[in-house]
Design an enzyme around this catalytic site. Structure first.
Site, PDB file in Angstrom:
ATOM      1  N   HIS A 103     -18.407   5.403   4.191  1.00 30.03           N
ATOM      2  CA  HIS A 103     -16.900   6.120   4.129  1.00 30.03           C
ATOM      3  C   HIS A 103     -15.782   5.784   4.669  1.00 30.03           C
ATOM      4  CE1 HIS A 103     -14.562   9.476   3.537  1.00 30.03           C
ATOM      5  NE2 HIS A 103     -14.271   9.834   4.925  1.00 30.03           N
ATOM      6  N   GLY A 106      -0.522   4.455   0.201  1.00 30.37           N
ATOM      7  CA  GLY A 106      -1.267   5.835   0.547  1.00 30.37           C
ATOM      8  C   GLY A 106      -0.567   6.277   1.698  1.00 30.37           C
ATOM      9  N   LEU A 107      -1.429   7.299   2.452  1.00 30.89           N
ATOM     10  CA  LEU A 107      -0.361   8.154   3.559  1.00 30.89           C
ATOM     11  C   LEU A 107       0.239   7.236   4.369  1.00 30.89           C
ATOM     12  CD1 LEU A 107      -2.913  11.104   4.248  1.00 30.89           C
ATOM     13  CD2 LEU A 107      -0.738  10.920   3.080  1.00 30.89           C
ATOM     14  N   ALA A 108      -0.240   5.770   4.820  1.00 31.17           N
ATOM     15  CA  ALA A 108       0.299   5.426   6.052  1.00 31.17           C
ATOM     16  C   ALA A 108       1.419   4.485   5.154  1.00 31.17           C
ATOM     17  CB  ALA A 108      -0.658   4.130   6.506  1.00 31.17           C
ATOM     18  N   GLY A 109       1.234   3.929   4.316  1.00 30.33           N
ATOM     19  CA  GLY A 109       2.222   3.101   3.383  1.00 30.33           C
ATOM     20  C   GLY A 109       3.491   3.787   2.912  1.00 30.33           C
ATOM     21  N   ARG A 132     -15.219   7.539  14.044  1.00 27.12           N
ATOM     22  CA  ARG A 132     -13.827   8.368  13.683  1.00 27.12           C
ATOM     23  C   ARG A 132     -14.363   9.887  13.589  1.00 27.12           C
ATOM     24  NH1 ARG A 132     -11.467  10.776   9.348  1.00 27.12           N
ATOM     25  NH2 ARG A 132     -12.665   9.578   7.662  1.00 27.12           N
ATOM     26  N   ARG A 152     -19.849  12.661  13.023  1.00 24.05           N
ATOM     27  CA  ARG A 152     -20.534  12.055  11.745  1.00 24.05           C
ATOM     28  C   ARG A 152     -21.710  10.845  11.993  1.00 24.05           C
ATOM     29  NH1 ARG A 152     -14.956  11.011   8.504  1.00 24.05           N
ATOM     30  NH2 ARG A 152     -14.844  13.060   7.628  1.00 24.05           N
ATOM     31  N   GLY A 166       0.872  -1.173   0.037  1.00 24.11           N
ATOM     32  CA  GLY A 166      -0.004  -0.149  -0.101  1.00 24.11           C
ATOM     33  C   GLY A 166       0.858   1.287  -0.075  1.00 24.11           C
ATOM     34  N   HIS A 186     -20.725   8.591   6.551  1.00 24.05           N
ATOM     35  CA  HIS A 186     -20.419   9.890   6.315  1.00 24.05           C
ATOM     36  C   HIS A 186     -21.769  10.588   5.882  1.00 24.05           C
ATOM     37  CE1 HIS A 186     -18.288  13.673   5.225  1.00 24.05           C
ATOM     38  NE2 HIS A 186     -17.381  13.160   5.428  1.00 24.05           N
TER      39      HIS A 186
END
Length: 648
Positions: free
Chosen positions: A411, A52-55, A445, A340, A50, A276
Site C-alpha cells: 500500500h 498530489g497533496l504534497a505537490g 506508517r 497495520r 507531482g 495494508h
C-alpha cells in the site's frame, strides 16, 4: 553477500536538526533560517513535480508567497493524482474529544508506531503542524464530517487509543486534494503557477553537483522538453507498484525519485514498505490491481476467521463459539485497531494455517453485524456508505448482510529519497516532499498519517525551508536550457527511449512487471529471510538481463504510447527491487513492516536490534552493475524510550 560498506555518521547525511528542546526546534529554526523578502521572491523560479497533496499544496503556497512555480503532472488533470484514493482520514492533535490526546501523544504514537526508526525532530514537527492543517483545510471548504453540534468529528485509527482522525466519509483524500487543487488553480489563474499536464519527468538535470532543472516527455505527443529553475521539488509519491499487485494506481511509479537517486540523491530505507491489512483479496492470478478498503472500517468491523480448518459454511451459519477473533484475543488493549503491520502479519498467519475464507481461502472476515445491531444500519451507512457501495460493486456481496472479505496488500512506502530537516536531498537544490521522501514514519506508517505528512510538507515546512536555500542565490538566473548540462541530459533521455524501441524482443513490458512483482512479493513481502533475499539478489538481476534483451515495445515516440511509458518505469523498478532486497538483507532485525523471520520474539512479534540498527540506511548509487554503498544516519532518541513495541 550484502556487499555493503557502512559509513557511520556519514558527512553526506547531515540532518541539520536544530539544537534545543524538541518543542522549540521548529520555532527556533524558522526564526534563524534565511528569508527572501516578498519583492525578491518573484525573481526565483521553482519546479514542483507531482500534483498530489504534497505537490499541489507546495505549488499553491510557494506561488502565494510570490515565487514563480512550474508544476508538472503526467496526468491530464492534477485531480487524478493518487492522493485522491486515500479514504479513511487525516490525523491531527486537536483533542476535540478530550480523550487525552496532545501534540506529544501524537508524536509518541508516531515514533512508537514506526518502531523507533524515525527521526524524532521531524516527527515532533509533524505533530505540531498537524493542528494547523485542519484549520487550513476547513477554511478551504473541505467537508469534514461534523457532530450534531457542528463541531468537526473524529474517529480512531490503528495504533492509537484516542480519536484524532478527521474524515470526510470514505473519501478524505479526494476532498483534501480538491482543496489543495483549487488553491493551486487559483495561482494558475493569477499567473504564478505554470501548470504542465501530460508531462512525465524522465531526468533530473544536475550541474556542478547542484539540481538546476528537469527533462520531461509529453505522454501524448512524445515531445522532449527541458525546464530550468533555481530549485526542484519532487513530490511524486511512493513505489508500491514495484510489487505489481498493490493498492496504488497503475501509473504510480518511482522514476522521478529514482532518476534523482542515480544523479546522487541517496535513497533511504527502501525495504521499509507497508502492507495494508484491509484490501479486497485477489480473485485470480491475472489481476493487475488490488482495491483498498479504508482502515477506518476497523473501528466498527470485527475481524475473524473460522476456528475449524476447511470450513465450508457461510459466515452467518458459523456460531460465535466457532469464530476466532484473533486480534481481539491476542491484543486485548488495541484489539482490531492494532497498527497495520501487526494486523497484516496476523492475517497472513491465520490464512497460512488454513483458516482463510472465500473461494480461494485467501482472506479473513471483516464483520459489521455487531455494529449494525448496536448503532443501526443508518449510522453505519452514514460513516462508511460509499465504501460499502464500492465493495459491493467489486465483489457482488452486500456487506450489510454478509461480512467483507479482506487480506493484506502492498500500500505505502516509508522508504524514499533521504532528506534533511529542511526536506533537501543530498543534491543541493533538489527537495523531496510527501511519500517521495523517506518521511517521518520510520518502519511503519500509522493510518491517517500519509495525508498529514503530505500537507505538512507542502503547506507548512517547504515554504520556509526552501527560502533558506534560495536566499544566497539572489541575483543568479536559472541555468539556461541550452547549457551543456541540459543538452547532455536531454540526449541521455532520447538515447534511452531509442534503446527501448530498438530492442524488439518477444515479451511485453507487462509480462516483465508481473514477473518482477512476483519475485518482490515472494522474497521481500510481508516476511523476509536470508535465503529468500539472497535468492532475490540472484533472480532479479537475471530477470533484468532478460528484460533488456527481450522486451518488446510497440509503436513509436511521436504519439501516445502507454507501452513506452511503462517500459521506462519498469526498468527503474528492476533496479529499485534489487536495492530493496539488498537493504532488507543488510538489516538483520525486524522492525515495523520489515519482518525478518530470523528476528522475532517468542510470541512472533518483531524483534529490533537497537544496538546495530538504530539508524537510517541511505544508499549511494554506484552504477547498474555495482552494489550500492550504504551510509548510515544514526538515530538519537532523547524523548521516547526505546522499548519493545507492545499492543497487548
Amino acid at each position: 553477500m550484502t556487499d555493503t560498506s557502512i559509513s557511520q555518521s556519514s558527512p553526506l547525511l547531515d540532518s541539520k536538526v536544530p539544537e534545543g528542546p524538541i518543542e522549540d526546534k521548529w520555532d527556533n529554526h524558522r526564526f534563524k533560517i534565511k528569508l527572501v523578502n516578498p519583492a525578491n521572491k518573484r525573481k526565483f523560479r521553482i519546479i514542483v513535480v507531482g500534483t498530489g497533496l504534497a505537490g499541489a499544496s507546495a505549488a499553491a503556497t510557494l506561488a502565494e508567497l510570490g515565487y514563480n512555480v512550474d508544476a508538472f503532472t503526467y496526468h491530464d488533470s492534477p485531480r487524478r493524482a493518487h492522493s485522491i484514493s486515500a479514504q479513511g482520514g487525516i490525523n491531527a492533535a486537536k483533542n476535540y474529544r478530550n480523550d487525552g490526546d496532545s501534540i506529544y501523544r501524537l508524536f509518541y504514537d508516531t515514533v512508537k508506531g514506526g518502531d523507533y526508526r524515525s527521526r524524532e525532530a521531524n516527527v515532533y514537527r509533524l505533530a505540531q503542524v498537524s493542528v494547523d492543517i485542519i484549520d487550513q483545510m476547513t477554511a478551504q471548504g473541505v467537508p469534514f464530517a461534523r457532530e450534531y453540534g457542528g463541531l468537526l468529528d473524529n474517529r480512531s485509527f490503528g495504533g492509537a487509543q484516542v480519536s484524532r482522525t478527521f474524515y470526510a466519509r470514505g473519501q478524505t483524500g479526494q476532498q483534501l486534494l480538491l482543496g489543495a487543487y483549487q488553491q493551486m488553480m487559483r495561482q494558475v489563474d493569477a499567473g504564478k503557477v505554470n501548470l504542465h499536464t501530460d508531462e512525465e519527468m524522465l531526468e533530473l538535470v544536475v550541474k556542478d553537483g547542484v539540481a538546476v532543472g528537469i527533462v520531461c516527455r509529453n505522454v501524448v505527443t512524445g515531445e522532449i522538453s527541458k525546464h530550468s529553475a533555481h530549485a526542484v521539488v519532487l513530490a511524486t509519491g511512493g513505489y508500491s507498484n514495484a510489487f505489481y499487485l498493490s493498492t496504488n494506481a497503475m501509473a504510480c511509479n518511482t522514476t522521478a525519485i529514482w532518476r534523482a537517486h542515480r544523479k546522487g540523491a541517496l535513497f533511504a530505507n527502501p525495504c521499509f514498505t507497508q502492507i495494508h491489512p484491509t484490501c479486497i483479496p485477489a480473485s485470480d492470478e491475472f489481476q493487475s490491481k488490488l482495491t483498498l478498503m479504508s482502515e477506518s472500517l476497523r473501528n466498527d468491523g470485527r475481524i475473524w476467521v473460522p476456528r475449524n480448518h476447511d470450513e465450508t459454511r457461510p459466515a452467518g451459519q458459523i456460531p460465535e463459539a466457532e469464530r476466532f477473533y484473533y486480534l481481539e484475543e491476542k491484543y486485548p488493549s488495541f484489539g482490531n485497531l492494532v497498527p497495520r503491520d501487526v494486523a497484516s502479519r496476523n492475517a497472513k498467519t491465520v490464512v497460512d494455517q488454513g483458516l482463510g475464507v472465500g473461494p480461494l481461502k485467501n482472506g479473513v472476515y471483516l464483520d459489521f453485524a455487531d455494529a449494525i445491531g448496536r448503532d443501526g444500519k443508518d449510522k453505519i451507512e452514514e460513516r462508511y456508505g460509499n465504501l460499502f457501495q464500492m465493495y459491493e460493486r467489486i465483489t457482488g456481496e452486500d456487506p450489510y448482510r454478509v461480512p467483507m472479505r479482506i487480506y493484506p496488500a502492498t500500500h505505502y512506502t516509508m522508504g524514499g529519497l533521504w532528506v534533511d530537516y529542511n526536506l533537501m536531498t543530498t543534491i543541493p537544490g533538489c527537495f523531496s516532499a510527501g511519500e517521495a521522501n523517506f518521511s517521518d514514519h520510520g518502519a511503519n506508517r500509522l493510518g491517517a498519517s500519509a495525508l498529514m505528512q503530505g500537507l505538512a510538507d507542502g503547506y507548512f515546512v517547504l515554504p520556509y525551508t526552501i527560502g533558506n536555500y534560495l536566499a544566497p542565490l539572489l541575483g543568479h538566473d536559472p541555468v539556461p536550457t541550452d547549457d551543456p548540462a541540459f543538452v547532455e541530459t536531454e540526449q541521455d533521455v532520447k538515447d534511452r527511449i531509442s534503446r527501448f524501441l530498438s530492442i524488439g524482443g518477444t515479451r511485453s513490458p507487462e509480462y516483465f512487471h508481473r514477473e518482477l512483482g512476483k519475485l518482490v512479493w515472494e522474497y521481500i513481502g510481508m516476511e523476509r529471510n536470508k535465503a529468500g533475499l539472497e535468492k532475490a539478489l540472484t533472480e532479479i538481476p537475471a530477470l533484468r538481463e532478460e528484460f533488456w534483451s527481450d522486451v518488446r515495445v510497440l509503436g513509436n515516440n511521436e504519439s501516445l504510447n502507454s507501452s513506452l511509458e511503462k517500459v521506462g518505469r519498469i526498468a527503474d523498478f528492476f533496479e529499485l527491487g534489487e536495492l530493496m532486497a539488498r537493504d532488507a538483507l543488510d538489516r538483520t532485525e525486524s522492525c515495523g513492516g520489515h519482518f525478518r523471520i530470523e528476528s522475532q520474539t517468542p510470541e512472533g512479534e518483531a524483534l529490533r536490534d537497537d544496538e546495530n540498527y538504530s539508524h537510517v540506511s541511505a544508499w549511494e548509487w554506484k552504477g547498474p552493475d555495482t552494489p550500492q554503498v550504504k551510509h548510515a544516519e544514526e538515530l538519537v532518541f532523547e524523548e521516547v524510550e526505546l522499548t519493545q513495541r507492545s499492543y497487548k
